[in-house]
Scaffold this motif. Structure first.
Motif, PDB file in Angstrom:
ATOM      1  N   GLN A 130       0.825  -1.218   0.000  1.00  0.00           N
ATOM      2  CA  GLN A 130       0.000   0.000   0.000  1.00  0.00           C
ATOM      3  C   GLN A 130       0.853   1.258   0.000  1.00  0.00           C
ATOM      4  O   GLN A 130       0.633   2.181  -0.798  1.00  0.00           O
ATOM      5  CB  GLN A 130      -0.920  -0.012   1.215  1.00  0.00           C
ATOM      6  CG  GLN A 130      -1.789   1.225   1.337  1.00  0.00           C
ATOM      7  CD  GLN A 130      -2.686   1.165   2.571  1.00  0.00           C
ATOM      8  OE1 GLN A 130      -3.062   0.090   3.045  1.00  0.00           O
ATOM      9  NE2 GLN A 130      -3.010   2.323   3.112  1.00  0.00           N
ATOM     10  N   TYR A 131       1.843   1.324   0.888  1.00  0.00           N
ATOM     11  CA  TYR A 131       2.627   2.553   0.994  1.00  0.00           C
ATOM     12  C   TYR A 131       3.731   2.648  -0.047  1.00  0.00           C
ATOM     13  O   TYR A 131       4.256   3.738  -0.301  1.00  0.00           O
ATOM     14  CB  TYR A 131       3.157   2.729   2.410  1.00  0.00           C
ATOM     15  CG  TYR A 131       2.048   3.181   3.319  1.00  0.00           C
ATOM     16  CD1 TYR A 131       1.468   4.434   3.151  1.00  0.00           C
ATOM     17  CD2 TYR A 131       1.526   2.345   4.288  1.00  0.00           C
ATOM     18  CE1 TYR A 131       0.418   4.842   3.939  1.00  0.00           C
ATOM     19  CE2 TYR A 131       0.473   2.748   5.086  1.00  0.00           C
ATOM     20  CZ  TYR A 131      -0.080   4.002   4.911  1.00  0.00           C
ATOM     21  OH  TYR A 131      -1.134   4.404   5.686  1.00  0.00           O
ATOM     22  N   ALA A 132       4.068   1.524  -0.664  1.00  0.00           N
ATOM     23  CA  ALA A 132       4.949   1.622  -1.829  1.00  0.00           C
ATOM     24  C   ALA A 132       4.261   2.426  -2.922  1.00  0.00           C
ATOM     25  O   ALA A 132       4.878   3.273  -3.587  1.00  0.00           O
ATOM     26  CB  ALA A 132       5.294   0.223  -2.343  1.00  0.00           C
ATOM     27  N   LEU A 133       2.966   2.193  -3.086  1.00  0.00           N
ATOM     28  CA  LEU A 133       2.205   2.936  -4.092  1.00  0.00           C
ATOM     29  C   LEU A 133       2.044   4.401  -3.713  1.00  0.00           C
ATOM     30  O   LEU A 133       2.295   5.302  -4.514  1.00  0.00           O
ATOM     31  CB  LEU A 133       0.827   2.300  -4.277  1.00  0.00           C
ATOM     32  CG  LEU A 133       0.784   0.959  -5.005  1.00  0.00           C
ATOM     33  CD1 LEU A 133      -0.620   0.381  -4.942  1.00  0.00           C
ATOM     34  CD2 LEU A 133       1.213   1.115  -6.458  1.00  0.00           C
ATOM     35  N   THR A 134       1.609   4.647  -2.485  1.00  0.00           N
ATOM     36  CA  THR A 134       1.255   6.014  -2.128  1.00  0.00           C
ATOM     37  C   THR A 134       2.460   6.943  -2.016  1.00  0.00           C
ATOM     38  O   THR A 134       2.363   8.127  -2.344  1.00  0.00           O
ATOM     39  CB  THR A 134       0.469   6.038  -0.803  1.00  0.00           C
ATOM     40  OG1 THR A 134       1.193   5.305   0.195  1.00  0.00           O
ATOM     41  CG2 THR A 134      -0.895   5.412  -0.962  1.00  0.00           C
ATOM     42  N   PHE A 135       3.612   6.431  -1.564  1.00  0.00           N
ATOM     43  CA  PHE A 135       4.789   7.286  -1.422  1.00  0.00           C
ATOM     44  C   PHE A 135       5.629   7.376  -2.694  1.00  0.00           C
ATOM     45  O   PHE A 135       6.371   8.342  -2.882  1.00  0.00           O
ATOM     46  CB  PHE A 135       5.678   6.799  -0.278  1.00  0.00           C
ATOM     47  CG  PHE A 135       5.128   7.101   1.090  1.00  0.00           C
ATOM     48  CD1 PHE A 135       4.660   8.363   1.405  1.00  0.00           C
ATOM     49  CD2 PHE A 135       5.065   6.120   2.065  1.00  0.00           C
ATOM     50  CE1 PHE A 135       4.150   8.648   2.665  1.00  0.00           C
ATOM     51  CE2 PHE A 135       4.563   6.394   3.327  1.00  0.00           C
ATOM     52  CZ  PHE A 135       4.104   7.660   3.623  1.00  0.00           C
ATOM     53  N   TRP A 136       5.533   6.367  -3.566  1.00  0.00           N
ATOM     54  CA  TRP A 136       6.430   6.323  -4.710  1.00  0.00           C
ATOM     55  C   TRP A 136       5.722   6.398  -6.058  1.00  0.00           C
ATOM     56  O   TRP A 136       6.393   6.417  -7.097  1.00  0.00           O
ATOM     57  CB  TRP A 136       7.292   5.056  -4.655  1.00  0.00           C
ATOM     58  CG  TRP A 136       8.319   5.117  -3.577  1.00  0.00           C
ATOM     59  CD1 TRP A 136       8.205   4.661  -2.299  1.00  0.00           C
ATOM     60  CD2 TRP A 136       9.627   5.701  -3.656  1.00  0.00           C
ATOM     61  NE1 TRP A 136       9.353   4.905  -1.583  1.00  0.00           N
ATOM     62  CE2 TRP A 136      10.243   5.542  -2.393  1.00  0.00           C
ATOM     63  CE3 TRP A 136      10.339   6.329  -4.675  1.00  0.00           C
ATOM     64  CZ2 TRP A 136      11.526   5.993  -2.129  1.00  0.00           C
ATOM     65  CZ3 TRP A 136      11.624   6.777  -4.415  1.00  0.00           C
ATOM     66  CH2 TRP A 136      12.200   6.614  -3.143  1.00  0.00           C
ATOM     67  N   MET A 137       4.381   6.424  -6.077  1.00  0.00           N
ATOM     68  CA  MET A 137       3.671   6.454  -7.352  1.00  0.00           C
ATOM     69  C   MET A 137       4.144   7.597  -8.273  1.00  0.00           C
ATOM     70  O   MET A 137       4.432   7.364  -9.456  1.00  0.00           O
ATOM     71  CB  MET A 137       2.163   6.554  -7.116  1.00  0.00           C
ATOM     72  CG  MET A 137       1.336   6.571  -8.410  1.00  0.00           C
ATOM     73  SD  MET A 137       1.168   4.939  -9.136  1.00  0.00           S
ATOM     74  CE  MET A 137      -0.151   4.299  -8.092  1.00  0.00           C
ATOM     75  N   PRO A 138       4.224   8.860  -7.781  1.00  0.00           N
ATOM     76  CA  PRO A 138       4.700   9.922  -8.684  1.00  0.00           C
ATOM     77  C   PRO A 138       6.101   9.657  -9.231  1.00  0.00           C
ATOM     78  O   PRO A 138       6.388   9.943 -10.399  1.00  0.00           O
ATOM     79  CB  PRO A 138       4.671  11.178  -7.795  1.00  0.00           C
ATOM     80  CG  PRO A 138       3.668  10.868  -6.734  1.00  0.00           C
ATOM     81  CD  PRO A 138       3.835   9.402  -6.460  1.00  0.00           C
ATOM     82  N   THR A 139       6.970   9.085  -8.389  1.00  0.00           N
ATOM     83  CA  THR A 139       8.330   8.774  -8.838  1.00  0.00           C
ATOM     84  C   THR A 139       8.315   7.664  -9.881  1.00  0.00           C
ATOM     85  O   THR A 139       9.059   7.710 -10.877  1.00  0.00           O
ATOM     86  CB  THR A 139       9.204   8.367  -7.640  1.00  0.00           C
ATOM     87  OG1 THR A 139       9.247   9.446  -6.699  1.00  0.00           O
ATOM     88  CG2 THR A 139      10.629   8.048  -8.078  1.00  0.00           C
TER      89      THR A 139
END
Length: 436
Positions: free
Chosen positions: A267-276
């Motif tokens: 979940q937090y891989a997506l939310t923290f790194w999605m823009p990157t």
């Protein structure tokens, strides 16, 4: 075989109960979703701020990952005390306190000047927000019996993809539109403009929420009785009640911690790194990144509500969790191999988001099926706080491995493996305990 005369009153009573709970849903769930949208924006907008902030302040990928993850250390340390305080003083007052505090801390991120202030404020934000999410889950147990909760929690947690759908383009627009205004950078305006709404919604919480069914002036006495009877019948099936220590001594609680940890990794891989991730495919414009980053959350919004409704209708929990977790694992694996293509990456990330974000609301139907009383307040907080330590591990792991390898391929495979472990752990639960 029962006669029609015998079943008619039962059918009428069931229809009446459904009508009452639809009224409760309409009153509570949209407002709780609004609270969570605001919460989630303040928690993860650092992922968008990173696009400018890291360059302005000279942060490495690992430094950003560490700072993003430190939120969850503060969250972990204050989660259980916060949830116990909510049970003591009431959800209305405590949820309002949480929101006002985190809004002020989030807005203060505009004053970050170096890694030390970044780390300190991320820790304080976690401490300020601790207790909100498990507090709302606990609050839902005051209003909805177990067989209605998966759909309600899925609706509430739809705030995550909604925050991504609207928040990512909004964040990109703020950073482009306000960059340089008043001498401030775009990322400073982002923190200010997305932090203050939490304060306003926190004040509104004091006026809108009710602590208990009996306090609800918007329900008639007959409707209150219907809700209380359904909750009483539900409580009779819960196996863990009583003291705070009962939650810590229950093996099923620690199994839930493991399962949730595995899901939160994704979940937090997506939310923290999605823009990157999106920028790494060759997109440079912040507004375009924001719009494209919203696409996976659209897929997640549909999947969350379809799986949640199906799980409640069939009163089946385990396979409704296993299937989306496998979807997430496949999505991350495909994303690892398709990193060079914007279109293929978005397809893979959409599959990953649909799976990973569906796991979270469905997961909470497991522990709330056997936890009750004070043990529920403590147990839900323990599960959420331990599970959310993955919010520290996941972004730091991705940042460190990206610095070491120059690629997100290995982190993607690690995330896929984590989801496979979570799926296997779900299947070790006893269906007669959780399928209610």
């Amino acid at each position: 075989m029962p006669t029609p005369a015998a079943t008619a009153p039962e059918a009428t009573g069931h229809a009446r109960e459904n009508a009452v709970f639809r009224k409760v849903v309409r009153r509570l769930v949209p407002f709780l979703m609004l609270c969570y949208v605001v919460s989630y924006l303040d928690r993860v907008n650092v992922g968008f701020a990173k696009l400018q902030m890291s360059d302005d302040l000279g942060f490495s990928e690992a430094a950003y990952g560490l700072g993003a993850g430190l939120f969850f250390i503060g969250y972990f340390l204050f989660e259980v005390p916060s949830n116990l305080m909510l049970q003591r003083v009431g959800a209305r007052t405590w949820i309002a306190r949480i929101m006002i505090t985190w809004g002020l801390v989030s807005a203060a991120f505009m004053f970050i000047t170096n890694e030390a202030t970044f780390y300190a404020l991320r820790f304080l934000l976690g401490a300020a927000e601790a207790g909100f999410y498990p507090g709302v889950i606990l609050y839902c147990t005051y209003w909805f019996p177990a067989h209605r909760r998966a759909r309600v929690i899925a609706m509430f947690m739809s705030a995550i993809p909604v925050a991504g759908i609207f928040g990512n383009p909004l964040s990109g627009w703020i950073m482009e539109r306000f960059h340089g205004a008043n001498g401030w950078q775009g990322w400073q305006w982002l923190f200010l403009l997305e932090g203050l709404p939490a304060v306003a919604v926190g004040v509104a919480t004091l006026c809108y929420l009710d602590d208990t069914v009996r306090d609800a002036k918007w329900l008639t006495d007959e409707e209150k009785t219907v809700v209380e009877r359904a909750l009483a019948d539900d409580a009779a099936h819960q196996s863990v009640h009583g003291r705070v220590l009962d939650a810590f001594r229950e093996p099923k609680v620690w199994l839930m911690c493991l399962i949730y940890f595995c899901f939160v990794m994704g979940q937090y891989a997506l939310t923290f790194w999605m823009p990157t991730f999106v920028r790494s495919t060759g997109i440079e414009d912040n507004l375009t990144i924001g719009v494209l980053s919203a696409v996976p959350y659209l897929a997640a919004l549909v999947a969350m509500n379809v799986f949640g409704a199906s799980s409640d209708k069939r009163r089946e929990r385990r396979w409704h969790l296993v299937v989306p977790s496998l979807m997430g694992a496949v999505g991350f694996s495909l994303a690892a191999g398709w990193a060079g293509s914007t279109v293929l990456s978005l397809i893979a990330l959409s599959f990953a988001a649909a799976g990973v974000l569906t796991c979270a609301p469905l997961f909470w139907s497991l522990p709330t099926a056997f936890l009750g009383g004070t043990a529920a307040a403590a147990g839900l907080a323990v599960i959420n706080s331990v599970g959310n330590l993955a919010g520290f591990v996941s972004p730091y792991m991705i940042g460190a491995l990206k610095d070491a390898t120059g690629s997100a391929t290995i982190p993607m495979y690690v995330l896929a493996l984590s989801l496979l472990v979570g799926a296997a752990a779900v299947l070790t639960t006893k269906k007669q305990v959780v399928n209610r």
